[in-house]
Design an enzyme around this catalytic site. Structure first.
Site, mmCIF file in Angstrom:
data_model
loop_
_atom_site.group_PDB
_atom_site.id
_atom_site.type_symbol
_atom_site.label_atom_id
_atom_site.label_comp_id
_atom_site.label_asym_id
_atom_site.label_seq_id
_atom_site.Cartn_x
_atom_site.Cartn_y
_atom_site.Cartn_z
ATOM 1 N N HIS A 127 71.481 42.978 66.352
ATOM 2 C CA HIS A 127 72.525 42.150 66.951
ATOM 3 C C HIS A 127 72.931 41.079 65.941
ATOM 4 O O HIS A 127 72.130 40.675 65.091
ATOM 5 C CB HIS A 127 72.013 41.473 68.217
ATOM 6 C CG HIS A 127 71.767 42.409 69.350
ATOM 7 N ND1 HIS A 127 71.612 41.968 70.646
ATOM 8 C CD2 HIS A 127 71.647 43.767 69.408
ATOM 9 C CE1 HIS A 127 71.418 43.008 71.447
ATOM 10 N NE2 HIS A 127 71.423 44.102 70.711
ATOM 11 N N GLU A 161 73.286 37.902 66.136
ATOM 12 C CA GLU A 161 72.434 36.709 66.118
ATOM 13 C C GLU A 161 71.159 36.939 65.313
ATOM 14 O O GLU A 161 70.753 36.103 64.505
ATOM 15 C CB GLU A 161 72.008 36.291 67.522
ATOM 16 C CG GLU A 161 73.088 36.095 68.512
ATOM 17 C CD GLU A 161 73.441 37.337 69.311
ATOM 18 O OE1 GLU A 161 73.809 38.373 68.710
ATOM 19 O OE2 GLU A 161 73.368 37.269 70.534
ATOM 20 N N CYS A 207 71.918 37.917 74.524
ATOM 21 C CA CYS A 207 71.092 38.695 75.454
ATOM 22 C C CYS A 207 69.697 38.063 75.502
ATOM 23 O O CYS A 207 69.381 37.178 74.693
ATOM 24 C CB CYS A 207 71.017 40.149 74.998
ATOM 25 S SG CYS A 207 70.012 40.403 73.516
ATOM 26 N N CYS A 254 67.857 38.120 72.060
ATOM 27 C CA CYS A 254 68.388 37.167 71.087
ATOM 28 C C CYS A 254 68.111 35.722 71.515
ATOM 29 O O CYS A 254 67.812 34.868 70.672
ATOM 30 C CB CYS A 254 69.876 37.404 70.887
ATOM 31 S SG CYS A 254 70.219 38.976 70.067
#
Length: 148
Positions: free
Chosen positions: A53, A55, A82, A85
Site C-alpha cells: 500500500h 502508506e 486501512c 496501514c
C-alpha cells in the site's frame, strides 16, 4: 514546499501515477521539517504484494532514510488508511496524519475498527481528515467506474 495543500498535491500525483499503472489510486507522502522525505503510490499488483500500500511503501522509504521511528514526521494520504496501514503508522510513531477521502468499506481510523480509539494503541497520531477530499474521492470513483 511548506503548506498542507502542496503536500497533498504530491500525494495526489502519486495516486494518479498508481492509477496509470492499473493500481488503486492511493498516494502517500512523508514530510519532515517542511520537506518531502518519501513518496509512493500503491504497487500491490506490480509487486504481487498485498502489503504494498502507498502508506507502507512511503513509511519504508522514510524509515530507511531516517530510522525506525518517525516522531517528527507527518504523513499525507489520499485515502483513509486501512487497519494494517493504521497500525504501521502507529508503530512508526508518525506525528500527524492527514488524509483526503474517508473509506467506509475498508478504513481503519474513523471507519471499521477505529484503531486509534483502542486503549491498546500505543501511539495515536494527530489525525486530520478531508484535506482535498473531493478530488481524491473523484479519482477513486473514476478508477473503479472504469474497471466495471
Amino acid at each position: 514546499m511548506s503548506d498542507f495543500t502542496s503536500f497533498m498535491d504530491v500525494a495526489l500525483e502519486e495516486a494518479k501515477a498508481a492509477a496509470e499503472r492499473g493500481e488503486v489510486p492511493v498516494g502517500a507522502v512523508v514530510v519532515q521539517a517542511g520537506e518531502v522525505v518519501a513518496r509512493a503510490g500503491n504497487r500491490t499488483r506490480e509487486l504481487s504484494d498485498p502489503t504494498a500500500h502507498a502508506e507502507l511503501l512511503a513509511l519504508r522509504q522514510a524509515c530507511a532514510r531516517l530510522g525506525e521511528r518517525l516522531p517528527d514526521c507527518d504523513l499525507y494520504i489520499t485515502l483513509e488508511p486501512c487497519p494494517m496501514c493504521a497500525a504501521a503508522i502507529s508503530f512508526a510513531r508518525i506525528r500527524r496524519l492527514y488524509y483526503a477521502a474517508s473509506d467506509p468499506k475498508s478504513g481503519g481510523i474513523e471507519q471499521g475498527p477505529r484503531l486509534y480509539a483502542h486503549p491498546q494503541c500505543h501511539h495515536k497520531p494527530e489525525v486530520y481528515e478531508g484535506l482535498r477530499e473531493a478530488e481524491a474521492a473523484a479519482l477513486l470513483k473514476g478508477f473503479f467506474e472504469g474497471r466495471r
